[in-house]
Enzyme design. Structure first.
Site, PDB file in Angstrom:
ATOM      1  N   HIS A  58      -9.491   2.611  -0.136  1.00  0.00           N
ATOM      2  CA  HIS A  58      -8.078   2.229  -0.152  1.00  0.00           C
ATOM      3  C   HIS A  58      -7.773   1.569  -1.490  1.00  0.00           C
ATOM      4  O   HIS A  58      -8.201   0.452  -1.754  1.00  0.00           O
ATOM      5  CB  HIS A  58      -7.796   1.274   1.002  1.00  0.00           C
ATOM      6  CG  HIS A  58      -6.340   1.018   1.239  1.00  0.00           C
ATOM      7  ND1 HIS A  58      -5.365   1.299   0.316  1.00  0.00           N
ATOM      8  CD2 HIS A  58      -5.688   0.490   2.319  1.00  0.00           C
ATOM      9  CE1 HIS A  58      -4.196   0.968   0.801  1.00  0.00           C
ATOM     10  NE2 HIS A  58      -4.366   0.476   2.018  1.00  0.00           N
ATOM     11  N   HIS A  66      -2.199   7.778   6.375  1.00  0.00           N
ATOM     12  CA  HIS A  66      -2.579   6.544   5.690  1.00  0.00           C
ATOM     13  C   HIS A  66      -4.056   6.275   5.971  1.00  0.00           C
ATOM     14  O   HIS A  66      -4.821   5.965   5.055  1.00  0.00           O
ATOM     15  CB  HIS A  66      -1.709   5.392   6.168  1.00  0.00           C
ATOM     16  CG  HIS A  66      -1.999   4.094   5.514  1.00  0.00           C
ATOM     17  ND1 HIS A  66      -1.767   3.850   4.175  1.00  0.00           N
ATOM     18  CD2 HIS A  66      -2.518   2.939   6.003  1.00  0.00           C
ATOM     19  CE1 HIS A  66      -2.122   2.618   3.874  1.00  0.00           C
ATOM     20  NE2 HIS A  66      -2.583   2.038   4.965  1.00  0.00           N
ATOM     21  N   CYS A  72       0.814  -1.221   0.000  1.00  0.00           N
ATOM     22  CA  CYS A  72       0.000   0.000   0.000  1.00  0.00           C
ATOM     23  C   CYS A  72       0.846   1.269   0.000  1.00  0.00           C
ATOM     24  O   CYS A  72       0.297   2.373  -0.055  1.00  0.00           O
ATOM     25  CB  CYS A  72      -0.927   0.001   1.205  1.00  0.00           C
ATOM     26  SG  CYS A  72      -1.862  -1.539   1.383  1.00  0.00           S
TER      27      CYS A  72
END
Length: 632
Positions: A471, A433, A280
């Site tokens: 995400h 994040h 990620c």
């Protein structure tokens, strides 16, 4: 002097809309914008979503009626709102309540043998020992099975995950160019990179002619690879579905393909190419490579980004089995309801139960500061450094660890050294994040808390764009970057509007986590810190300086050329504004140079000094310096 990597273009697409000229960002802060900006944003999204079109200098609805921008904004506002950001997964992907599957059934005869009729060509090449096959007519056979048999029966099932950050309803990148056999993730790469290049306001050929071919670099990847049927999905499943893999699926599947597609079909580049995958944190990993190369003088231009479309049920179920995704059942327990809101599944730093997947393609173009001034590029910010650190010894490969403390602290220290204490204490913010998992809200907030305390920062604003777009795996930090550039431009930090309160276990003594848009004023921020945490211990934190600070630094370094630069920049802005108008009206045609300008290898000229290639204004010049001269 160390070259400063400056951002001269940005573009792409995610659930909020088109990235260039801040369309997607403005969707996330829509209600906080002035009426003019709201109308422009809604009308642009209505065109993107094919609710209206632009014909003969007017907006045209489905019935052929003409409308003004203000009328489009009123008429289609609710459809635009409903068809953007995180929402229930739509049928163009799959129906989460009716996902195709196969049930394995064991069949036993009730006395006599099992019998059925089929076509001979449908028989397996190797017949089981207990099958007795008899020809009947018209190519058909009767099969008798003396024992038991197993069979797959087509069925459907519901999956626990119902929402995702999918592209705006009605927008299909595959329809914009000849995209046959390409997985959706690569379609997004073509669109996103094209949007970026065209938003620059400088022709790509002009950029290429100003540098040597090997001074251009492309740094792009996906984290998961291409998992739709045109990629790994088909390679793995086709035989089980009764088909076979094709010759295109493995080449299309690789996670380096976003870079390869940009080089081959968008840019026509023979320069440096690199695909870094860091789960990620992949966008920041690629950005770090580009920044290092520009600072070292190896590259003068870098195209950086990622594309990912994990929107298939197999991927979502895989993450669900890890306990990573927010499920309808989990959200219902938190909210005390039978039917949770599908638009509020991602709640960074709130009471949450998992992240929400999204699809996205985000790209930026970096230049060294001297080239940007020479070409008159518009400056949207600068990236002086990116820090990447691992977690060390771990109990669980997917859990967070110590590495992100290192990357965040080093990023703040670097900004402190460049800009000073006042900038980081009074005029900085964090793009977290913010994955929306219970573990992330505690661990990431604790990192920010500790670093803020160490550097004397109070009330540090924290943004979390995943609340809006989900995400997107590899491009996730690209989503954060695009939002950051919007914050610099408009002075609005998007609030975490999908939750009612910050969770009790969040460390927020030194933080400000706004639940509504936070107006800090345009031009009042100096620097942002983009943070990423990836499975496996992939941590990265990037330092992004505002366009105002960047321009001040460039003006000091390039004082003698500054007046000429400003004149050239006006031309750049005029050309960029023309593309913005076209893009807002969805007059979009991705750059897709399939088979165009192929280099005839017989025309390449090589000497001991350089290489001259057809189609390139400058040669590749060989470096004759011996970096190990002291050892000779």
């Amino acid at each position: 002097m160390t070259a400063l990597p400056v951002i001269v273009a940005f573009g792409g697409i995610n659930a909020a809309g088109r990235s260039s000229f801040h369309q997607g960002y403005k969707r996330t802060v829509l209600d906080s914008l002035c009426e003019t900006e709201q109308q422009k944003t809604i009308a642009g999204l209505a065109c993107l979503m094919n609710l209206v079109s632009w014909e003969n200098d007017h907006y045209v609805d489905a019935e052929g009626g003409t409308m003004s921008e203000a009328e489009v904004a009123v008429e289609y506002r609710q459809q635009v709102l409903d068809g953007t950001l995180i929402r229930r997964i739509e049928d163009n992907h799959f129906d989460p309540d009716n996902v195709p599957c196969n049930n394995l059934m064991r069949l036993e005869a009730t006395g006599e043998a099992l019998k059925f009729i089929t076509k001979r060509r449908s028989l397996p090449p190797v017949l089981p020992e207990d099958w007795n096959v008899t020809d009947i007519e018209d190519g058909k056979v009767q099969v008798e099975i003396s024992g038991t048999a197993e069979g797959l029966v087509p069925n459907t099932r519901a999956i626990p995950v119902k929402s995702a950050g999918i592209l705006p309803t009605g927008f299909e990148p595959a329809k914009l160019y000849n995209s046959r056999y390409q997985p959706r993730g690569l379609q997004l790469a073509i669109y996103g990179a094209s949007d970026t290049v065209r938003s620059m306001g400088i022709e790509w050929d002009t950029v290429c002619n100003a540098v040597h071919p090997d001074e251009i670099g492309v740094y792009a990847s996906s984290a998961l690879g291409q998992l739709h049927d045109e990629g790994w999905g088909g390679v793995i499943s086709n035989r089980f579905k009764g088909g076979r893999p094709s010759s295109k699926q493995i080449p299309m599947a690789l996670n380096s393909m976003p870079a390869d597609f940009l080089n081959a079909y968008v840019l026509g580049s023979v320069g440096h190419t690199e695909s870094v995958a860091g789960a990620c944190a992949s966008f920041l990993y690629n950005l770090r490579s580009a920044v290092d190369d520009i600072r070292a003088g190896r590259r003068r231009v870098a195209v950086v980004g990622n594309s990912e479309s994990p929107m298939n049920p197999e991927v979502l179920e895989g993450f669900t089995m890890m306990g990573a995704l927010a499920t309808e059942e989990g959200l219902a327990k938190i909210d005390g309801t039978d039917k949770p809101d599908p638009r509020k599944t991602s709640r960074p730093f709130g009471d949450n139960c998992g992240f929400t997947a999204g699809e996205s393609a985000q790209y930026i173009i970096l230049m060294d500061d001297a080239l940007a001034v020479e070409l008159g590029a518009d400056i949207h910010g600068a990236v002086p450094d990116v820090f990447v650190n691992a977690d060390g010894v771990k109990k669980s490969i997917s859990s967070p660890g110590a590495g992100n403390y290192v990357s965040v602290a080093k990023a703040v220290a670097a900004a402190n050294a460049i800009l000073g204490e006042e900038s980081i204490r009074e005029r900085s913010f964090i793009q977290a994040h913010g994955s929306s998992t219970p573990q992330n809200r505690v661990t990431e907030s604790h990192i920010f808390h500790e670093v803020a305390e160490a550097f004397g920062i109070e009330n540090w604003p924290v943004a979390a764009v995943k609340a809006y777009v989900g995400h997107s795996m590899a491009p996730a930090s690209g989503d954060q970057m695009i939002s950051t550039l919007g914050v610099f431009r408009y002075g609005l930090i998007p609030g975490v509007k999908t939750t009612d309160k910050v969770a009790d276990d969040v460390y927020d003594d030194h933080l400000t986590i706004p639940l509504q848009d936070m107006d800090v004023g345009a031009g009042n921020l100096d620097v942002a810190f983009i943070n990423a945490k990836g499975f496996g211990g992939n941590n990265a934190t990037g330092v992004v300086m505002s366009p105002q600070v960047t321009e001040q630094m460039l003006q000091k370094r390039h004082a003698e050329q500054w007046a000429e630069y400003e004149a050239r920049r006006e031309q750049t802005r005029t050309a960029a504004a023309e593309y913005e108008q076209q893009a807002d009206r969805c007059e979009l045609e991705p750059i897709y140079r399939f088979g165009e300008g192929i280099i005839n290898e017989a025309d390449i000229e090589i000497t001991s000094e350089k290489m001259v290639m057809p189609g390139f204004a400058q040669p590749v010049v060989f470096d004759k310096n011996n970096p190990y001269g002291d050892m000779a």
